[in-house]
Scaffold this motif. Structure first.
Motif, PDB file in Angstrom:
ATOM      1  N   ARG A  31       0.825  -1.213   0.000  1.00 43.66           N
ATOM      2  CA  ARG A  31       0.000   0.000   0.000  1.00 43.66           C
ATOM      3  C   ARG A  31       0.857   1.260   0.000  1.00 43.66           C
ATOM      4  N   GLU A  32       1.982   1.207   0.687  1.00 47.28           N
ATOM      5  CA  GLU A  32       2.876   2.363   0.765  1.00 47.28           C
ATOM      6  C   GLU A  32       3.841   2.438  -0.409  1.00 47.28           C
ATOM      7  N   ARG A  33       3.649   1.556  -1.400  1.00 37.68           N
ATOM      8  CA  ARG A  33       4.455   1.550  -2.628  1.00 37.68           C
ATOM      9  C   ARG A  33       5.950   1.407  -2.333  1.00 37.68           C
ATOM     10  N   MET A  34       6.280   0.479  -1.476  1.00 38.40           N
ATOM     11  CA  MET A  34       7.687   0.214  -1.189  1.00 38.40           C
ATOM     12  C   MET A  34       8.368  -0.319  -2.445  1.00 38.40           C
ATOM     13  N   PRO A  35       9.718  -0.224  -2.529  1.00 35.25           N
ATOM     14  CA  PRO A  35      10.423  -0.687  -3.733  1.00 35.25           C
ATOM     15  C   PRO A  35      10.162  -2.166  -4.018  1.00 35.25           C
ATOM     16  N   VAL A  36      10.212  -2.495  -5.290  1.00 32.30           N
ATOM     17  CA  VAL A  36       9.910  -3.862  -5.723  1.00 32.30           C
ATOM     18  C   VAL A  36      10.839  -4.874  -5.071  1.00 32.30           C
ATOM     19  N   TRP A  37      12.129  -4.573  -5.016  1.00 26.87           N
ATOM     20  CA  TRP A  37      13.086  -5.545  -4.471  1.00 26.87           C
ATOM     21  C   TRP A  37      12.791  -5.840  -3.009  1.00 26.87           C
ATOM     22  N   LEU A  38      12.379  -4.802  -2.264  1.00 26.19           N
ATOM     23  CA  LEU A  38      12.062  -4.996  -0.849  1.00 26.19           C
ATOM     24  C   LEU A  38      10.808  -5.845  -0.686  1.00 26.19           C
ATOM     25  N   LEU A  39       9.808  -5.594  -1.510  1.00 20.20           N
ATOM     26  CA  LEU A  39       8.576  -6.368  -1.430  1.00 20.20           C
ATOM     27  C   LEU A  39       8.820  -7.837  -1.762  1.00 20.20           C
ATOM     28  N   GLU A  40       9.659  -8.094  -2.752  1.00 24.10           N
ATOM     29  CA  GLU A  40       9.956  -9.487  -3.099  1.00 24.10           C
ATOM     30  C   GLU A  40      10.754 -10.189  -1.999  1.00 24.10           C
ATOM     31  N   ASP A  41      11.650  -9.451  -1.344  1.00 25.51           N
ATOM     32  CA  ASP A  41      12.374 -10.031  -0.209  1.00 25.51           C
ATOM     33  C   ASP A  41      11.406 -10.383   0.914  1.00 25.51           C
ATOM     34  N   MET A  42      10.473  -9.488   1.199  1.00 24.93           N
ATOM     35  CA  MET A  42       9.473  -9.756   2.236  1.00 24.93           C
ATOM     36  C   MET A  42       8.633 -10.974   1.864  1.00 24.93           C
ATOM     37  N   ARG A  43       8.153 -11.002   0.628  1.00 23.30           N
ATOM     38  CA  ARG A  43       7.266 -12.093   0.209  1.00 23.30           C
ATOM     39  C   ARG A  43       7.942 -13.451   0.293  1.00 23.30           C
ATOM     40  N   HIS A  72      -0.093  -0.830  -7.491  1.00 22.81           N
ATOM     41  CA  HIS A  72       1.375  -0.768  -7.514  1.00 22.81           C
ATOM     42  C   HIS A  72       1.816  -1.374  -8.848  1.00 22.81           C
ATOM     43  N   GLN A  73       1.855  -0.555  -9.875  1.00 23.26           N
ATOM     44  CA  GLN A  73       2.093  -1.041 -11.227  1.00 23.26           C
ATOM     45  C   GLN A  73       3.498  -1.607 -11.404  1.00 23.26           C
ATOM     46  N   ASP A  74       4.484  -1.007 -10.756  1.00 27.51           N
ATOM     47  CA  ASP A  74       5.849  -1.521 -10.881  1.00 27.51           C
ATOM     48  C   ASP A  74       5.969  -2.930 -10.310  1.00 27.51           C
ATOM     49  N   TYR A  75       5.331  -3.150  -9.170  1.00 24.20           N
ATOM     50  CA  TYR A  75       5.402  -4.482  -8.564  1.00 24.20           C
ATOM     51  C   TYR A  75       4.624  -5.495  -9.405  1.00 24.20           C
ATOM     52  N   ALA A  76       3.463  -5.079  -9.906  1.00 23.82           N
ATOM     53  CA  ALA A  76       2.690  -5.979 -10.768  1.00 23.82           C
ATOM     54  C   ALA A  76       3.481  -6.341 -12.019  1.00 23.82           C
ATOM     55  N   ARG A  77       4.134  -5.360 -12.609  1.00 25.11           N
ATOM     56  CA  ARG A  77       4.933  -5.615 -13.816  1.00 25.11           C
ATOM     57  C   ARG A  77       6.078  -6.581 -13.519  1.00 25.11           C
ATOM     58  N   ASP A  78       6.711  -6.406 -12.369  1.00 21.54           N
ATOM     59  CA  ASP A  78       7.821  -7.292 -12.002  1.00 21.54           C
ATOM     60  C   ASP A  78       7.331  -8.722 -11.781  1.00 21.54           C
ATOM     61  N   LEU A  79       6.226  -8.880 -11.074  1.00 22.78           N
ATOM     62  CA  LEU A  79       5.690 -10.216 -10.816  1.00 22.78           C
ATOM     63  C   LEU A  79       5.304 -10.921 -12.113  1.00 22.78           C
ATOM     64  N   LEU A  80       4.657 -10.186 -13.016  1.00 21.13           N
ATOM     65  CA  LEU A  80       4.226 -10.787 -14.273  1.00 21.13           C
ATOM     66  C   LEU A  80       5.414 -11.097 -15.178  1.00 21.13           C
ATOM     67  N   SER A  81       6.438 -10.247 -15.125  1.00 24.59           N
ATOM     68  CA  SER A  81       7.631 -10.493 -15.928  1.00 24.59           C
ATOM     69  C   SER A  81       8.433 -11.667 -15.378  1.00 24.59           C
ATOM     70  N   ARG A  82       8.503 -11.765 -14.061  1.00 25.23           N
ATOM     71  CA  ARG A  82       9.324 -12.795 -13.423  1.00 25.23           C
ATOM     72  C   ARG A  82       8.645 -14.165 -13.449  1.00 25.23           C
ATOM     73  N   TYR A  83       7.317 -14.187 -13.200  1.00 22.25           N
ATOM     74  CA  TYR A  83       6.624 -15.468 -13.051  1.00 22.25           C
ATOM     75  C   TYR A  83       5.640 -15.763 -14.179  1.00 22.25           C
ATOM     76  N   SER A  84       5.452 -14.812 -15.085  1.00 21.04           N
ATOM     77  CA  SER A  84       4.575 -14.983 -16.230  1.00 21.04           C
ATOM     78  C   SER A  84       3.185 -15.479 -15.791  1.00 21.04           C
TER      79      SER A  84
END
Length: 273
Positions: A31-43, A72-84
């Motif tokens: 929700r706070e739009r944290m950086p993508v790399w941090l969100l993936e580390d958390m997940r 969070h479009q950047d995170y969505a784009r990363d997830l879709l690019s990484r995991y298709s």
């Protein structure tokens, strides 16, 4: 999760409560739009979800739902690019453990996340088979604990009068099978929503392969003929071919779908009258 009907907190075990706390922390981070790399580390290392009687790591498809809710479009784009397509898998339900269908398209429509919806629809082109892609586009099953279960993404877009979402779905091959819902929404909506409801009707008419059987047209012919126009009404009743301008716009949609999104509303309305 905001799209799942929650269970009372006093029924949760300590392990379940811990999973709820980590999931909520992750939810806040997205929700706070944290950086993508941090969100993936958390997940991948910190966030837990309760499923089938034990904790497990948060799935990419569950993270994508959070990205959808908070745009969070950047995170969505990363997830879709990484995991298709894997990022679009059906998440497990913590209440009943079922995993019947994925709610991502419906969540995107509900929250009107057009940009992420377009990303997901593009990724669906990577599905192994046409049947799998068709089931994802037009599916209306799902766990009953999910909001909007039992509705296709097209039907939901029509009910909510979200023409921008509806257009993306239709351009990417979703079936235009909710005209009856669109017509009822048009006549029952307030004045503020009428323009969007009318555009939904026009889009469905443009993408229909053949006129559906609609009992309402026979029950109140004068009302619907006045609303739809004589040419469209007679076509829907199977008494005449579709209007010439509508046929021309259909050819344009097949040859270059992106052009349809650039057409002025008045041209689309003229084709569907």
């Amino acid at each position: 999760m905001p799209w799942v009907l929650s269970s009372p907190l006093d029924t949760l075990s300590p392990s379940q409560r811990h999973c709820e706390r980590t999931a909520f922390s992750f939810y806040r981070a997205v929700r706070e739009r944290m950086p993508v790399w941090l969100l993936e580390d958390m997940r991948s290392m910190e966030v837990l979800c309760w499923n089938d009687g034990c904790p497990r790591a948060f799935l990419p498809s569950e993270a994508l739902l959070y990205a959808l809710v908070h745009d969070h479009q950047d995170y969505a784009r990363d997830l879709l690019s990484r995991y298709s397509v894997g990022a679009l898998a059906a998440p497990g339900c913590s209440l009943c453990g079922c995993c019947k269908s994925a709610p991502h398209l419906n969540v995107a429509v509900r929250y009107k996340r057009v940009a992420i919806l377009r990303m997901m629809l593009e990724v669906l082109k990577d599905c192994d088979g046409a049947r799998e892609r068709r089931e994802y586009l037009d599916g209306c099953g799902g766990c009953p604990h999910f909001a909007d279960a039992g509705k296709s993404a097209v039907q939901l877009a029509v009910e909510l009068s979200h023409p921008s979402c509806l257009l993306q779905l239709l351009l990417h091959g979703a079936r235009a099978d909710a005209l009856d819902v669109a017509l009822q929404t048009l006549v029952s909506c307030d004045a503020a929503a009428r323009q969007d409801a009318q555009r939904c009707v026009d889009l469905l008419l443009l993408f229909l392969s053949e006129p559906p059987r609609l009992p309402c047209l026979q029950d109140e012919p004068q009302r619907w003929q006045s609303l739809l126009g004589n040419k469209v009404f007679t076509w829907l009743c199977g008494l005449a071919p579709p209007p010439l301008l509508m046929q021309a716009l259909r050819c344009l949609a097949r040859s270059g779908p992106d052009w349809i999104s650039l057409l002025p509303d008045v041209l689309l309305q003229d084709a569907c009258q």
